[in-house]
Design a protein around this motif. Structure first.
Motif, PDB file in Angstrom:
ATOM      1  N   ALA A 175       0.863  -1.314  -0.055  1.00 49.26           N
ATOM      2  CA  ALA A 175       0.000   0.043  -0.009  1.00 49.26           C
ATOM      3  C   ALA A 175       0.927   1.335   0.044  1.00 49.26           C
ATOM      4  O   ALA A 175       0.480   2.156  -0.788  1.00 49.26           O
ATOM      5  N   ARG A 176       1.853   1.291   0.802  1.00 51.27           N
ATOM      6  CA  ARG A 176       2.859   2.448   0.758  1.00 51.27           C
ATOM      7  C   ARG A 176       3.572   2.611  -0.217  1.00 51.27           C
ATOM      8  O   ARG A 176       3.694   3.783  -0.638  1.00 51.27           O
TER       9      ARG A 176
ATOM     10  N   GLY B 182       2.640   1.466  -3.318  1.00 50.98           N
ATOM     11  CA  GLY B 182       1.649   1.608  -4.647  1.00 50.98           C
ATOM     12  C   GLY B 182       1.845   0.464  -5.636  1.00 50.98           C
ATOM     13  O   GLY B 182       1.661   0.561  -6.852  1.00 50.98           O
TER      14      GLY B 182
ATOM     15  N   THR C 208      11.208   1.048  -9.022  1.00 54.56           N
ATOM     16  CA  THR C 208      10.283   0.220  -8.313  1.00 54.56           C
ATOM     17  C   THR C 208      10.950  -0.545  -7.120  1.00 54.56           C
ATOM     18  O   THR C 208      10.277  -0.349  -6.112  1.00 54.56           O
TER      19      THR C 208
ATOM     20  N   ARG D 186      11.640   1.805  -4.380  1.00 55.65           N
ATOM     21  CA  ARG D 186      10.422   2.345  -3.971  1.00 55.65           C
ATOM     22  C   ARG D 186       9.804   1.267  -2.867  1.00 55.65           C
ATOM     23  O   ARG D 186       9.270   1.681  -1.848  1.00 55.65           O
TER      24      ARG D 186
END
Length: 336
Positions: free
Chosen positions: A9-10, A12, A34, A37
Motif C-alpha cells: 500500500a505504501r 503503490g 520500483t 520504492r
C-alpha cells in the motif's frame, strides 16, 4: 507488526511485487526505481521478513558468504563493502569468513555447504590455490563465484590486472626510469601472472631491457615485498624503480629499501598495484594504481544471483572504473 500488504500500500504496487523484491528474486521484471520504492516503503513501515519461516518454505536462507584469506587485510575493505551493499540491495545478509578452516577443504567450509547455511558463496581463494582442488572441494553443493581466479563449474569475476600493471610501469617510464624491477606475486597465482604480463608489455614497448633478474615471484605479503626488494637491490646494477604487484608487498619494499640505505624516492621509486587506506600512511606515502574493488564485490554478488537462478556460468571482467594512478610521494625522476 507490519505486513507485506502494508508495504504494498505504501509503495503503490502489488503484494506479489513486494514479495519478489524483498526476497531478492532476480527474475522479477521490475525496474530499479520500483525496487527502490519498495525497499524504502518497507523501511518506512518497519517491515521485517520472517526469515526463519521463509527459509523453511523456500529452502533459502537469504544469507551469502564472503570467504577471504584474511579479513585484516586492508585490500578487502572495499571488496567487502561492495559485496555487502549488493547483498543488502537483494534482501540478503552477508556472512564474512576468513579462517583457514573456512577455505575450501576445511571442516568449517564443508559444514557451511553441507548444512545449507548459505544460499551461495563469493570466494577469494588463497594465492596459488589449485583450481581443480577448489572445484572438487566445492562440487555442486552451493552456487559459487570466485574472485581473481577461474575454477571449473563456477562463475568468476576479475579486475584488469594487466592494465593496472601497465599503468604503474608507464608512470615510472614517463618519469625517466630505465631500469625497473617488478616485485611479483606467486607464479602459480593467475592475478600475479596477469600483472607481470602487463609490466613486461610496458617495458618492451618502451624498448627497455626485460631482464629475468628484474622480476621476482615472492608473493603479496609485506614479508614477500621485503624479500623481493632484497633480491632486486642486491643486483650489481639495482633498479631505480620498482613496481610492486600488491600494496601490502609495496610496504615491505619500502621497509627493505630503508634497511639497505636506499632513500625513497631519491634512490628508488616505488609504485604499487591496488590502493588502500594504508598507502597514505606509509613513509613516504605510496603511489598506487587504484582498482575497482568495490565494483568487483557488487558484480560478484550479482553474478552469484544469476548462477543461483540457474543461468549459465559466466566469467566477467570489471573494467569500469578503469585502473587509475594515484600519485603520492614514493615516485620521482631518477637521481642516478
Amino acid at each position: 507488526m507490519a505486513k507485506l500488504s502494508d508495504v504494498a500500500a505504501r509503495a503503490g504496487v502489488s503484494v506479489s511485487a513486494v514479495s519478489r523484491v524483498l526476497s531478492g528474486d532476480p527474475a522479477a521484471r521490475l525496474s530499479e526505481a520500483t525496487r527502490e520504492r519498495v525497499r524504502r516503503a518497507a523501511a518506512e513501515v518497519g517491515y521485517h521478513p520472517n526469515f526463519a519461516g521463509r527459509a523453511l518454505k523456500l529452502a533459502r536462507t537469504d544469507v551469502i558468504a564472503l570467504v577471504v584469506p584474511d579479513v585484516t587485510n586492508a585490500l578487502f575493505t572495499e571488496l567487502t563493502r561492495g559485496v555487502e551493499d549488493e547483498a543488502v540491495a537483494r534482501g540478503c545478509v552477508m556472512l564474512l569468513a576468513r579462517s583457514e578452516d573456512m577455505q575450501p577443504g576445511g571442516p568449517m567450509f564443508d559444514r557451511l555447504l553441507g548444512e545449507g547455511r548459505v544460499d551461495g558463496i563469493v570466494l577469494q581463494p588463497r594465492d596459488g590455490a589449485d583450481p581443480a582442488a577448489l572445484a572438487e572441494a566445492v562440487g555442486e553443493r552451493a552456487p559459487l563465484v570466485t574472485i581473481h581466479q577461474e575454477i571449473p563449474g563456477a562463475g568468476s569475476v576479475v579486475v584488469p590486472d594487466a592494465l593496472a600493471a601497465r599503468r604503474a610501469t608507464e608512470h615510472l617510464i614517463a618519469l625517466g626510469h630505465r631500469r625497473i624491477g617488478f616485485a611479483g606475486g606467486l607464479s602459480a597465482s593467475p592475478s600475479a601472472r596477469r600483472r607481470a604480463d602487463g609490466f613486461l608489455a610496458a617495458v618492451l614497448e618502451a624498448g627497455l631491457p626485460a631482464e629475468p633478474g628484474l622480476v621476482t615471484w615472492r608473493g603479496y605479503r609485506e614479508a614477500d615485498g621485503r624479500a623481493s626488494a632484497a633480491e632486486l637491490l642486491a643486483r650489481r646494477e639495482p633498479p631505480t624503480a620498482v613496481v610492486a604487484a600488491n600494496v601490502n608487498a609495496a610496504v615491505g619494499v619500502l621497509a627493505q629499501a630503508r634497511a639497505q640505505g636506499f632513500a625513497v624516492p631519491r634512490d628508488l621509486s616505488v609504485v604499487a598495484i591496488h590502493d588502500a587506506w594504508t598507502a597514505e600512511h606509509t613513509w613516504p606515502p605510496l603511489t598506487c594504481v587504484r582498482m575497482p574493488l568495490y565494483e568487483l564485490g557488487r558484480t560478484a554478488v550479482a553474478l552469484l544471483a544469476e548462477v543461483a537462478a540457474g543461468r549459465p556460468v559466466a566469467h566477467r571482467a570489471v573494467e569500469d572504473p578503469a585502473p587509475a594512478l594515484v600519485e603520492r610521494a614514493s615516485t620521482a625522476p631518477p637521481a642516478r
